[in-house]
Design a protein around this motif. Structure first.
Motif, mmCIF file in Angstrom:
data_model
loop_
_atom_site.group_PDB
_atom_site.id
_atom_site.type_symbol
_atom_site.label_atom_id
_atom_site.label_comp_id
_atom_site.label_asym_id
_atom_site.label_seq_id
_atom_site.Cartn_x
_atom_site.Cartn_y
_atom_site.Cartn_z
ATOM 1 N N SER A 108 0.821 -1.216 0.000
ATOM 2 C CA SER A 108 0.000 0.000 0.000
ATOM 3 C C SER A 108 0.853 1.262 0.000
ATOM 4 C CB SER A 108 -0.950 0.006 1.203
ATOM 5 O OG SER A 108 -0.238 -0.123 2.417
ATOM 6 N N SER A 109 2.082 1.164 0.492
ATOM 7 C CA SER A 109 2.969 2.328 0.487
ATOM 8 C C SER A 109 3.410 2.689 -0.922
ATOM 9 C CB SER A 109 4.214 2.060 1.342
ATOM 10 O OG SER A 109 3.884 1.977 2.701
ATOM 11 N N MET A 110 3.476 1.684 -1.797
ATOM 12 C CA MET A 110 4.026 1.935 -3.125
ATOM 13 C C MET A 110 2.971 2.073 -4.211
ATOM 14 S SD MET A 110 5.666 -1.869 -3.880
ATOM 15 C CE MET A 110 6.255 -1.531 -5.534
ATOM 16 N N ILE A 111 1.814 1.423 -4.058
ATOM 17 C CA ILE A 111 0.855 1.441 -5.164
ATOM 18 C C ILE A 111 -0.114 2.616 -5.093
ATOM 19 C CG2 ILE A 111 1.018 -1.031 -5.562
ATOM 20 C CD1 ILE A 111 -1.529 -1.467 -4.089
ATOM 21 N N TYR A 112 -0.017 3.408 -4.016
ATOM 22 C CA TYR A 112 -0.830 4.625 -3.921
ATOM 23 C C TYR A 112 0.086 5.806 -3.614
ATOM 24 C CZ TYR A 112 -4.358 1.031 -2.976
ATOM 25 O OH TYR A 112 -5.150 -0.085 -3.029
ATOM 26 N N THR A 113 -0.171 6.927 -4.237
ATOM 27 C CA THR A 113 0.637 8.112 -3.948
ATOM 28 C C THR A 113 0.331 8.672 -2.566
ATOM 29 O OG1 THR A 113 -0.987 9.527 -5.079
ATOM 30 C CG2 THR A 113 0.884 8.730 -6.380
ATOM 31 N N HIS A 114 -0.808 8.275 -1.966
ATOM 32 C CA HIS A 114 -1.079 8.662 -0.577
ATOM 33 C C HIS A 114 -0.532 7.621 0.397
ATOM 34 C CE1 HIS A 114 -4.241 5.701 -0.839
ATOM 35 N NE2 HIS A 114 -5.001 6.443 -1.628
ATOM 36 N N ASN A 115 0.208 6.641 -0.139
ATOM 37 C CA ASN A 115 0.888 5.608 0.657
ATOM 38 C C ASN A 115 -0.058 4.729 1.455
ATOM 39 O OD1 ASN A 115 3.218 8.211 1.290
ATOM 40 N ND2 ASN A 115 3.495 6.605 -0.221
ATOM 41 N N GLY A 116 -1.308 4.653 1.012
ATOM 42 C CA GLY A 116 -2.272 3.782 1.675
ATOM 43 C C GLY A 116 -2.953 4.405 2.871
ATOM 44 N N PHE A 117 -2.597 5.645 3.195
ATOM 45 C CA PHE A 117 -3.208 6.310 4.343
ATOM 46 C C PHE A 117 -4.463 7.049 3.882
ATOM 47 C CE2 PHE A 117 0.987 5.428 5.864
ATOM 48 C CZ PHE A 117 0.814 5.181 7.216
ATOM 49 N N ALA A 118 -5.494 6.263 3.605
ATOM 50 C CA ALA A 118 -6.780 6.794 3.166
ATOM 51 C C ALA A 118 -7.855 5.808 3.587
ATOM 52 C CB ALA A 118 -6.795 6.991 1.650
ATOM 53 N N SER A 119 -9.091 6.256 3.591
ATOM 54 C CA SER A 119 -10.200 5.372 3.943
ATOM 55 C C SER A 119 -10.619 4.582 2.705
ATOM 56 C CB SER A 119 -11.388 6.189 4.460
ATOM 57 O OG SER A 119 -11.040 6.866 5.647
ATOM 58 N N PHE A 120 -10.755 3.261 2.878
ATOM 59 C CA PHE A 120 -11.168 2.401 1.779
ATOM 60 C C PHE A 120 -12.521 1.777 2.099
ATOM 61 C CE2 PHE A 120 -6.682 2.779 1.011
ATOM 62 C CZ PHE A 120 -6.548 2.696 -0.369
ATOM 63 N N THR A 121 -13.445 1.886 1.148
ATOM 64 C CA THR A 121 -14.785 1.322 1.334
ATOM 65 C C THR A 121 -14.993 0.070 0.493
ATOM 66 O OG1 THR A 121 -15.739 2.636 -0.468
ATOM 67 C CG2 THR A 121 -15.676 3.646 1.730
ATOM 68 N N GLY A 122 -14.058 -0.213 -0.414
ATOM 69 C CA GLY A 122 -14.210 -1.346 -1.317
ATOM 70 C C GLY A 122 -14.705 -0.952 -2.690
ATOM 71 N N ASN A 129 -8.132 5.267 -9.298
ATOM 72 C CA ASN A 129 -8.217 6.722 -9.432
ATOM 73 C C ASN A 129 -6.833 7.352 -9.586
ATOM 74 O OD1 ASN A 129 -7.106 6.757 -6.840
ATOM 75 N ND2 ASN A 129 -9.091 7.005 -5.841
ATOM 76 N N GLN A 130 -6.777 8.666 -9.458
ATOM 77 C CA GLN A 130 -5.532 9.391 -9.708
ATOM 78 C C GLN A 130 -4.471 9.143 -8.645
ATOM 79 O OE1 GLN A 130 -8.369 10.695 -8.674
ATOM 80 N NE2 GLN A 130 -8.121 12.565 -7.440
ATOM 81 N N TYR A 131 -4.842 8.492 -7.536
ATOM 82 C CA TYR A 131 -3.879 8.240 -6.466
ATOM 83 C C TYR A 131 -3.155 6.903 -6.625
ATOM 84 C CZ TYR A 131 -6.466 12.052 -4.328
ATOM 85 O OH TYR A 131 -7.063 13.262 -4.091
#
Length: 210
Positions: A108-122, A129-131
């Motif tokens: 999650s640190s590498m595949i998202y530009t927010h490093n995985g620190f976001a809320s995921f609903t599925g 998306n753009q992240y």
């Protein structure tokens, strides 16, 4: 991680590690390495940061080159030299030490530009998306393709807490090609419960849902 091609001298010599792997294989055990290709240490004295004097030799420049919370350096997976470095690293540990597989740390640190620190609903949009770092996804696909072609018995494990779809689907079907998947959210939850929450206050709803 400061050195991607060396065992820490705190635990012995390279020959010690080779003997450890041989002993494990002699007992019928497999040896897996947790490989950290999701980021690198920001240490400029012993790590890759400012390796050639520039800020973007292996990593993105600016904010994207720093992990959102940890301050570690983030690889630019679209760079040919970075791909050579990381893919060679995967091959080297197998050729040199005969290890049996990898657990890829903190996807999650590498595949998202927010490093995985976001809320995921599925919602699938959250995974496209753009992240989403598409270059990181392509690197993981390439890594799994090459490893499984060159070393048919190798095992790759994805560590991800965001339930990214297709982690263990074949690359030929649009997946990332991992053999197994581990989500550390559950063990982290149990660790927190055991350390901080009295037994009679455990939330069964949280236990079941997580």
């Amino acid at each position: 991680v400061t050195n991607f091609y060396a065992t820490s001298s705190r635990y012995g010599t390279p020959d010690d590690f080779k003997r450890l792997v041989d002993e494990a294989h002699g007992l019928g055990l497999l040896v897996f390495m947790e490989i950290v290709h999701s980021y690198a240490a920001a240490d400029e004295m012993v790590g890759l940061s400012l390796f050639d004097g520039s800020n973007d030799c292996f990593f993105h420049s600016g904010k994207r080159g720093q992990h959102k919370f940890w301050g570690t350096r983030m690889f630019k997976y679209g760079d040919l030299d970075v791909l050579h470095f990381l893919l060679s690293n995967l091959s080297w540990w197998i050729e040199e030490y005969q290890i049996d597989g990898y657990q890829f740390h903190s996807l999650s640190s590498m595949i998202y530009t927010h490093n995985g620190f976001a809320s995921f609903t599925g919602d699938l949009e959250e995974y496209s998306n753009q992240y989403v770092d598409r270059e990181a996804l392509l690197y993981l696909i390439m890594a799994n393709e090459i490893l499984h072609v060159l070393y048919p018995n190798i095992v790759t494990i994805a560590e991800d807490a965001t339930y990214y779809p297709g982690l263990c689907e074949p690359t030929s079907q649009g997946g990332l090609g991992f053999d197994y998947y581990v989500n550390l959210s559950a063990p982290e939850m149990w660790s927190t419960f055991l350390e901080t929450v009295p037994d009679h206050e455990w939330s069964m709803t949280k236990v079941v849902l997580e």
